[in-house]
Design an enzyme around this catalytic site. Sequence first.
Site, short mmCIF file in Angstrom:
data_model
loop_
_atom_site.label_atom_id
_atom_site.label_comp_id
_atom_site.label_asym_id
_atom_site.label_seq_id
_atom_site.Cartn_x
_atom_site.Cartn_y
_atom_site.Cartn_z
N SER A 147 0.54 -1.22 -0.01
CA SER A 147 0.15 -0.13 0.01
C SER A 147 0.85 1.21 -0.09
CB SER A 147 -0.98 -0.08 1.11
OG SER A 147 -1.96 0.82 0.94
N HIS A 189 -3.94 -0.75 -4.46
CA HIS A 189 -5.28 -0.98 -4.38
C HIS A 189 -5.80 -0.63 -5.81
CE1 HIS A 189 -5.03 -1.03 -0.24
NE2 HIS A 189 -4.46 0.05 -0.27
N GLU A 216 -4.84 -5.37 -5.00
CA GLU A 216 -4.85 -5.70 -3.55
C GLU A 216 -4.36 -7.31 -3.74
OE1 GLU A 216 -8.34 -4.71 -1.53
OE2 GLU A 216 -7.91 -2.69 -1.82
#
Lengths: 307, 307
Positions: A147, A189, A216
């Site tokens: 992330s 993401h 993800e």
Amino acid sequence: MLQASSQALRLSDADLPRSAAGHLVIIGGNEDKVHDKLVLRRFVELTARREPKIVVLTAASNYHEEISAVYDRAFGDLGVTQRKALAIHSREDANHPAVVEDILSADGIFMTGGDQRRLLALIGGTAAYTAMHRAFIERGSCVAGTSAGASAMSAHMIAEGQGDIHPEKGVVSFAVGLGFLQRAVVDQHFSERRRLGRLMAVVAQNPSLLGIGIDEDTALVVERGSGFEVIGDGAVTLVDGRQMSSNFLDIGERELIELINVRLHLLPAGASYVHRAGTCSDAQGGREINPTLHEIVDILSSNETVS
Amino acid sequence: MLQASSQALRLSDADLPRSAAGHLVIIGGNEDKVHDKLVLRRFVELTARREPKIVVLTAASNYHEEISAVYDRAFGDLGVTQRKALAIHSREDANHPAVVEDILSADGIFMTGGDQRRLLALIGGTAAYTAMHRAFIERGSCVAGTSAGASAMSAHMIAEGQGDIHPEKGVVSFAVGLGFLQRAVVDQHFSERRRLGRLMAVVAQNPSLLGIGIDEDTALVVERGSGFEVIGDGAVTLVDGRQMSSNFLDIGERELIELINVRLHLLPAGASYVHRAGTCSDAQGGREINPTLHEIVDILSSNETVS
């Protein structure tokens, strides 16, 4: 700069075996931490040690305790006994000799999610930052980020930006990243948050950067000087704007950008490309890959690191 | 076949002025029918008549009364006095001389949404179908379709298919369309329903077809033999797989498809390209367009119609 700082650390040659090629594990966020742990498991394997030492950097997040507990359990479940979460709450922490020692001696360095701007504000240019690059280059340590930790991997980093359906001018702001990838920019993401428009906006503004969108529970694994593969549950989308034309300079803020001739590569988990003797091939089947990917392999695996 | 049927209709030359170039207005669905009516307004303008006759074909839908009422009001608001909704509930209806006469004498033919398979099952290969092509080719009538009516425009038509994030093998089924575009395939509600994955799956399986994804309240307007433009609120996405390589033949059903070197063009409303004397240029600014688009202009505007 890197050279100078590394001398100051006074590590002996024995601490820095130079043979192994470092890996980057760039994770699109939300990787499984409880069940198959496919991505985390590969990270541990890529340390190439029977008893690896893994350090977790939570500096992107405000929640050191909570996040480090989650990863401590996950890596413990994966059989890692030497694991340590580094609490870096200030640039002083990031320059602390004990933190630097931990990073330099780590076989795996894992950066958690949070906010990539916070991560860079805390460790950018510090001794911890230099130690990460040394561990990667000189020891062949495996450097992972998920992330925000994935976004931070590139030299030019997406700081923030609205991900709308289509690319709009002026919606993405940049900041300086960690520089493990010099000619690319990472977004995470990716499919889940519909970020193709945002990534195309980035590439429209900076056609020399390869856009990397990672889903993800999916990771782009780069082996320095060799090639890359995609692991996990989703896919990696590459946006190559080098032959693109756009009306970026002619339009106003928030207008949709016209993009012509964007080259797009969609690489599902399992895709793997290695560089061998001037040619590239699919790592599994050995089949020749599309020539367009040769340059991509170079861009990702050359890892000209900060100078 | 087209030739033979058209002779049977016994129209005089006076009914078929051959000078005008026909337009296709291919709408991504959900076009505004109450407020600015930008797309419908352009459709009416493109009939190039002061008092155009417009026929609405609701055959894609089970709800003839409701849908025809909506468009009757919209076109009435736009000043169209000669407007008629054709109730085609059977192939007999589609072969009825009165229906054929209405289509052949229409300056604008508008196909509503519904199910493109129903539309083709009712009018494919009928006299109404032939009349649409004659009106387009010989009279230069404007042919529009929205949603299912847009999908039906191409010769190879997406019949149904799940639109997942990424292209998967075997999720899209094809059927025979109306054939106003021979070398392209149309998808609609494109960004709103996240259909890039589905369209890439179509192109992966059929690299010779240009994938056209049209957003809601947006239209691709093609002028036969000349060029095309994008109007409305969103954008048109073109997916060109002619230089692509994929693992389509090597994978199983429902697996993600690896796609390398897909060329993607994103054309927001306002984009406009015309073909002039061997070159292509941007219709507004007159600037030269990216050479990759030249072929696209050919593919879209040549309109080799059914033979």
